[in-house]
Design an enzyme around this catalytic site. Structure first.
Site, PDB file in Angstrom:
ATOM      1  N   CYS A  14       0.829  -1.206   0.000  1.00  0.00           N
ATOM      2  CA  CYS A  14       0.000   0.000   0.000  1.00  0.00           C
ATOM      3  C   CYS A  14       0.863   1.255   0.000  1.00  0.00           C
ATOM      4  O   CYS A  14       1.702   1.432   0.879  1.00  0.00           O
ATOM      5  CB  CYS A  14      -0.898  -0.030   1.235  1.00  0.00           C
ATOM      6  SG  CYS A  14      -1.702   1.546   1.555  1.00  0.00           S
TER       7      CYS A  14
HETATM    8  N1  MHO Z   1      -6.348  -1.282   3.119  1.00  0.00           N
HETATM    9  C1  MHO Z   1      -6.472  -0.092   2.338  1.00  0.00           C
HETATM   10  C2  MHO Z   1      -5.485  -0.118   1.235  1.00  0.00           C
HETATM   11  C3  MHO Z   1      -5.381   1.162   0.571  1.00  0.00           C
HETATM   12  S1  MHO Z   1      -4.309   1.205  -0.592  1.00  0.00           S
HETATM   13  C4  MHO Z   1      -3.955   2.631  -1.092  1.00  0.00           C
HETATM   14  C5  MHO Z   1      -7.877   0.009   1.822  1.00  0.00           C
HETATM   15  O1  MHO Z   1      -8.455  -1.004   1.505  1.00  0.00           O
HETATM   16  O2  MHO Z   1      -8.430   1.092   1.746  1.00  0.00           O
HETATM   17  O3  MHO Z   1      -3.943   0.158  -1.288  1.00  0.00           O
END
Ligand code: MHO
Length: 218
Positions: free
Chosen positions: A21
């Site tokens: 991420c």
């Molecule tokens: N766990 C986060 C990941 C965001 S990302 C920018 C979500 O699902 O919002 O990959």
């Protein structure tokens, strides 16, 4: 009022990494000395015009402008190996693949050697791919300096525009410090050199204290 340091015109090189991420790596590198600017986006694939809800075969990556006189590509790679959200050994979806996107032959050589050393050190195969940096598609504004954007009054006080979210030096730094990343002595110095008002400085220091030692992740 002190002047906020949004712009730095130091000569720089680029580094691009996929580490999971990109909110996390944006904070991590933003608070690293020698890093001038960061932006998050999509790269590594071939599909055209990726967006967050339709990445095609691209990966979430962080693009870093760094001053090689202060921080080396090797130093950045140390942070790369030690801060993957989903680890380095599991094959996961393309969105979060471990990638080093090199910008020149030097980076390619250094990255390939570093990968071999890391495999030797960890005594296991790593999934990291070392590939040439292709087109970088900046992510949507709300992904840029994501941690900082959770503090709307601060974004306003910093005068952040969509462009500055991708180019501002002070925004990159605060995006890390707010979540407790970076060294305390660097924060103390930056409070002065970044031109922060007393109110902003106190606010950032308080959040740094609260979050330091915590997890970077999303
Ligand atoms: N766990 C986060 C990941 C965001 S990302 C920018 C979500 O699902 O919002 O990959």
């Amino acid at each position: 009022m002190p002047t906020l340091i949004h712009e730095v015109d130091t000569p720089y090189r680029k580094a691009t990494f996929g580490m999971g991420c990109f909110w996390a790596s944006d904070a991590l590198f933003g608070a690293t000395p020698g890093v001038l600017r960061t932006r998050v986006g999509y790269s590594g694939g071939t599909s055209l015009d990726p967006v967050y809800r339709n990445l095609g075969d691209h990966t979430e990556v962080i693009e870093i402008d760094y001053d090689p006189k202060v921080v080396s590509f090797e130093d950045l790679l140390e942070l790369f190996w030690n801060n993957h959200e989903y680890g380095l050994t599991a094959r996961i979806k393309k969105q979060y693949t471990s990638l080093i996107l090199y910008h020149d032959e030097d980076q390619k050589r250094i990255a390939e050697i570093a990968l071999k050393k890391e495999i030797y050190k960890r005594k296991e195969e790593l999934v990291t791919e070392v590939i040439p940096a292709g087109i970088f598609y900046p992510a949507e504004d709300y992904h840029q300096k994501y941690r900082l954007q959770q503090h709307s009054w601060l974004c306003e006080a910093l005068g952040l525009t969509p462009e500055l979210l991708q180019t501002s030096h002070v925004a990159a730094r605060l995006n890390g410090y707010l979540v407790g990343v970076g060294a305390e002595e660097n924060l103390a110095k930056d409070v002065v050199t970044l031109g922060l008002s007393e109110k902003i400085a106190e606010y950032v220091k308080r959040h740094y204290e609260q979050n330091k030692g915590g997890s970077l992740y999303c």
